[in-house]
Design a protein around this motif. Sequence first.
Motif, PDB file in Angstrom:
ATOM      1  N   ILE A  28       9.051  64.474  74.200  1.00  0.00           N
ATOM      2  CA  ILE A  28       8.730  64.427  72.775  1.00  0.00           C
ATOM      3  C   ILE A  28       8.073  65.762  72.452  1.00  0.00           C
ATOM      4  O   ILE A  28       6.919  66.005  72.815  1.00  0.00           O
ATOM      5  CB  ILE A  28       7.815  63.233  72.451  1.00  0.00           C
ATOM      6  N   VAL A  29       8.837  66.635  71.802  1.00  0.00           N
ATOM      7  CA  VAL A  29       8.403  68.010  71.581  1.00  0.00           C
ATOM      8  C   VAL A  29       8.164  68.298  70.105  1.00  0.00           C
ATOM      9  O   VAL A  29       7.144  68.866  69.734  1.00  0.00           O
ATOM     10  CB  VAL A  29       9.460  69.000  72.152  1.00  0.00           C
ATOM     11  N   THR A  30       9.102  67.894  69.283  1.00  0.00           N
ATOM     12  CA  THR A  30       9.040  68.230  67.862  1.00  0.00           C
ATOM     13  C   THR A  30       8.481  67.068  67.040  1.00  0.00           C
ATOM     14  O   THR A  30       8.379  65.937  67.524  1.00  0.00           O
ATOM     15  CB  THR A  30      10.444  68.570  67.332  1.00  0.00           C
ATOM     16  N   GLU A  31       8.171  67.359  65.796  1.00  0.00           N
ATOM     17  CA  GLU A  31       7.736  66.303  64.885  1.00  0.00           C
ATOM     18  C   GLU A  31       8.864  65.294  64.670  1.00  0.00           C
ATOM     19  O   GLU A  31       8.611  64.093  64.551  1.00  0.00           O
ATOM     20  CB  GLU A  31       7.271  66.895  63.550  1.00  0.00           C
ATOM     21  N   ALA A  32      10.098  65.754  64.669  1.00  0.00           N
ATOM     22  CA  ALA A  32      11.242  64.844  64.523  1.00  0.00           C
ATOM     23  C   ALA A  32      11.314  63.886  65.715  1.00  0.00           C
ATOM     24  O   ALA A  32      11.625  62.699  65.544  1.00  0.00           O
ATOM     25  CB  ALA A  32      12.538  65.636  64.383  1.00  0.00           C
ATOM     26  N   ASP A  33      11.032  64.389  66.917  1.00  0.00           N
ATOM     27  CA  ASP A  33      11.006  63.525  68.103  1.00  0.00           C
ATOM     28  C   ASP A  33       9.929  62.452  67.944  1.00  0.00           C
ATOM     29  O   ASP A  33      10.139  61.283  68.252  1.00  0.00           O
ATOM     30  CB  ASP A  33      10.691  64.331  69.373  1.00  0.00           C
ATOM     31  N   ARG A  34       8.779  62.881  67.461  1.00  0.00           N
ATOM     32  CA  ARG A  34       7.652  61.961  67.278  1.00  0.00           C
ATOM     33  C   ARG A  34       7.983  60.889  66.233  1.00  0.00           C
ATOM     34  O   ARG A  34       7.714  59.701  66.437  1.00  0.00           O
ATOM     35  CB  ARG A  34       6.414  62.768  66.876  1.00  0.00           C
ATOM     36  N   VAL A  35       8.578  61.303  65.138  1.00  0.00           N
ATOM     37  CA  VAL A  35       8.952  60.363  64.074  1.00  0.00           C
ATOM     38  C   VAL A  35       9.980  59.361  64.599  1.00  0.00           C
ATOM     39  O   VAL A  35       9.897  58.160  64.312  1.00  0.00           O
ATOM     40  CB  VAL A  35       9.472  61.131  62.838  1.00  0.00           C
ATOM     41  N   ALA A  45      -6.295  60.262  81.742  1.00  0.00           N
ATOM     42  CA  ALA A  45      -5.175  59.471  82.250  1.00  0.00           C
ATOM     43  C   ALA A  45      -3.896  60.298  82.377  1.00  0.00           C
ATOM     44  O   ALA A  45      -2.899  59.815  82.900  1.00  0.00           O
ATOM     45  CB  ALA A  45      -4.920  58.260  81.363  1.00  0.00           C
ATOM     46  N   LEU A  46      -3.933  61.535  81.906  1.00  0.00           N
ATOM     47  CA  LEU A  46      -2.808  62.470  82.047  1.00  0.00           C
ATOM     48  C   LEU A  46      -1.481  61.873  81.570  1.00  0.00           C
ATOM     49  O   LEU A  46      -0.487  61.824  82.295  1.00  0.00           O
ATOM     50  CB  LEU A  46      -2.685  62.948  83.495  1.00  0.00           C
ATOM     51  N   ALA A  47      -1.479  61.442  80.327  1.00  0.00           N
ATOM     52  CA  ALA A  47      -0.286  60.807  79.757  1.00  0.00           C
ATOM     53  C   ALA A  47       0.870  61.792  79.641  1.00  0.00           C
ATOM     54  O   ALA A  47       0.696  62.955  79.270  1.00  0.00           O
ATOM     55  CB  ALA A  47      -0.610  60.236  78.377  1.00  0.00           C
ATOM     56  N   ARG A  48       2.033  61.296  79.972  1.00  0.00           N
ATOM     57  CA  ARG A  48       3.294  62.009  79.732  1.00  0.00           C
ATOM     58  C   ARG A  48       4.213  61.005  79.069  1.00  0.00           C
ATOM     59  O   ARG A  48       4.394  59.898  79.566  1.00  0.00           O
ATOM     60  CB  ARG A  48       3.893  62.497  81.037  1.00  0.00           C
ATOM     61  N   SER A  49       4.800  61.385  77.925  1.00  0.00           N
ATOM     62  CA  SER A  49       5.648  60.436  77.213  1.00  0.00           C
ATOM     63  C   SER A  49       6.997  61.046  76.887  1.00  0.00           C
ATOM     64  O   SER A  49       7.138  62.268  76.752  1.00  0.00           O
ATOM     65  CB  SER A  49       4.954  59.942  75.940  1.00  0.00           C
ATOM     66  N   TRP A  50       7.967  60.141  76.790  1.00  0.00           N
ATOM     67  CA  TRP A  50       9.340  60.504  76.473  1.00  0.00           C
ATOM     68  C   TRP A  50       9.930  59.478  75.524  1.00  0.00           C
ATOM     69  O   TRP A  50       9.481  58.346  75.465  1.00  0.00           O
ATOM     70  CB  TRP A  50      10.226  60.451  77.721  1.00  0.00           C
ATOM     71  N   THR A  51      10.999  59.880  74.862  1.00  0.00           N
ATOM     72  CA  THR A  51      11.877  58.894  74.250  1.00  0.00           C
ATOM     73  C   THR A  51      12.964  58.598  75.265  1.00  0.00           C
ATOM     74  O   THR A  51      13.270  59.422  76.135  1.00  0.00           O
ATOM     75  CB  THR A  51      12.523  59.398  72.942  1.00  0.00           C
ATOM     76  N   LEU A  52      13.531  57.415  75.183  1.00  0.00           N
ATOM     77  CA  LEU A  52      14.700  57.053  75.974  1.00  0.00           C
ATOM     78  C   LEU A  52      15.878  57.151  75.016  1.00  0.00           C
ATOM     79  O   LEU A  52      15.882  56.508  73.965  1.00  0.00           O
ATOM     80  CB  LEU A  52      14.573  55.637  76.534  1.00  0.00           C
ATOM     81  N   ASN A  53      16.840  57.998  75.367  1.00  0.00           N
ATOM     82  CA  ASN A  53      17.955  58.265  74.472  1.00  0.00           C
ATOM     83  C   ASN A  53      19.277  57.851  75.094  1.00  0.00           C
ATOM     84  O   ASN A  53      19.533  58.129  76.263  1.00  0.00           O
ATOM     85  CB  ASN A  53      18.014  59.760  74.138  1.00  0.00           C
ATOM     86  N   ASP A  54      20.104  57.229  74.269  1.00  0.00           N
ATOM     87  CA  ASP A  54      21.488  56.930  74.620  1.00  0.00           C
ATOM     88  C   ASP A  54      22.317  57.855  73.730  1.00  0.00           C
ATOM     89  O   ASP A  54      22.475  57.583  72.535  1.00  0.00           O
ATOM     90  CB  ASP A  54      21.813  55.465  74.364  1.00  0.00           C
ATOM     91  N   GLY A  55      22.752  58.965  74.297  1.00  0.00           N
ATOM     92  CA  GLY A  55      23.381  59.999  73.480  1.00  0.00           C
ATOM     93  C   GLY A  55      22.346  60.550  72.521  1.00  0.00           C
ATOM     94  O   GLY A  55      21.249  60.925  72.927  1.00  0.00           O
ATOM     95  N   ASP A  56      22.664  60.547  71.233  1.00  0.00           N
ATOM     96  CA  ASP A  56      21.729  61.042  70.220  1.00  0.00           C
ATOM     97  C   ASP A  56      20.827  59.944  69.662  1.00  0.00           C
ATOM     98  O   ASP A  56      19.969  60.211  68.830  1.00  0.00           O
ATOM     99  CB  ASP A  56      22.497  61.695  69.064  1.00  0.00           C
ATOM    100  N   GLN A  57      21.020  58.722  70.121  1.00  0.00           N
ATOM    101  CA  GLN A  57      20.268  57.580  69.598  1.00  0.00           C
ATOM    102  C   GLN A  57      19.003  57.327  70.425  1.00  0.00           C
ATOM    103  O   GLN A  57      19.080  57.157  71.636  1.00  0.00           O
ATOM    104  CB  GLN A  57      21.150  56.330  69.625  1.00  0.00           C
ATOM    105  N   VAL A  58      17.844  57.299  69.773  1.00  0.00           N
ATOM    106  CA  VAL A  58      16.594  56.942  70.439  1.00  0.00           C
ATOM    107  C   VAL A  58      16.549  55.419  70.542  1.00  0.00           C
ATOM    108  O   VAL A  58      16.600  54.722  69.530  1.00  0.00           O
ATOM    109  CB  VAL A  58      15.371  57.476  69.679  1.00  0.00           C
ATOM    110  N   VAL A  59      16.480  54.914  71.768  1.00  0.00           N
ATOM    111  CA  VAL A  59      16.499  53.469  71.989  1.00  0.00           C
ATOM    112  C   VAL A  59      15.188  52.940  72.568  1.00  0.00           C
ATOM    113  O   VAL A  59      14.973  51.737  72.628  1.00  0.00           O
ATOM    114  CB  VAL A  59      17.676  53.045  72.893  1.00  0.00           C
ATOM    115  N   GLY A  60      14.309  53.858  73.021  1.00  0.00           N
ATOM    116  CA  GLY A  60      13.070  53.394  73.625  1.00  0.00           C
ATOM    117  C   GLY A  60      12.045  54.492  73.775  1.00  0.00           C
ATOM    118  O   GLY A  60      12.278  55.657  73.433  1.00  0.00           O
ATOM    119  N   PHE A  61      10.903  54.080  74.312  1.00  0.00           N
ATOM    120  CA  PHE A  61       9.748  54.961  74.512  1.00  0.00           C
ATOM    121  C   PHE A  61       9.131  54.628  75.861  1.00  0.00           C
ATOM    122  O   PHE A  61       9.016  53.452  76.226  1.00  0.00           O
ATOM    123  CB  PHE A  61       8.717  54.708  73.397  1.00  0.00           C
ATOM    124  N   VAL A  62       8.754  55.665  76.594  1.00  0.00           N
ATOM    125  CA  VAL A  62       8.123  55.496  77.901  1.00  0.00           C
ATOM    126  C   VAL A  62       6.919  56.435  77.967  1.00  0.00           C
ATOM    127  O   VAL A  62       6.995  57.590  77.548  1.00  0.00           O
ATOM    128  CB  VAL A  62       9.101  55.849  79.049  1.00  0.00           C
TER     129      VAL A  62
END
Length: 164
Positions: free
Chosen positions: A9-16, A47-64
Amino acid sequence: MAPAELRDIVTEADRVAALALRRGPGQDKFVASVEKSFADALEYPEALARSWTLNDGDQVVGFVMISDGIPAAVLEADETLVGPYFLWRLLIDEARQRQGYGTQALDAVVAYLRNKPDADTLLTSCGQGEGTPQPFYERYGFVATGRVVDDEVVLELDLRRADR
């Protein structure tokens, strides 16, 4: 079909896009929102959080979100922290649940941790009661440790097993 992948999650669009993910009915008892996850990461920098979106192609389907390598000295000083590697949050959008994305998210986290020489186990925790995600984690290979933190059962996945 390629498996879903973790993306930083790098950009504001990723965050949104991550903030748009929704939990299923009744899941708020066991899964924090993405907004709460971002707030917790800021509140607990140790806690040294690292977060990602889970993407199926261009579709965001989850968060980790994981705790990514909490040092032993920090863990010893704070009993509420679990780690060094802790699956802090896993949220699959309610419209995408029961399609294998949770397993794909765990597979991706395990693959990420396999590149870390000191990552022997992945820990997670879950509340108890109707709808708990504990059976999902146990099917994946997590086992209860006997430890309870903040009223949640702590589970452990052995990353050294050949089948993971």
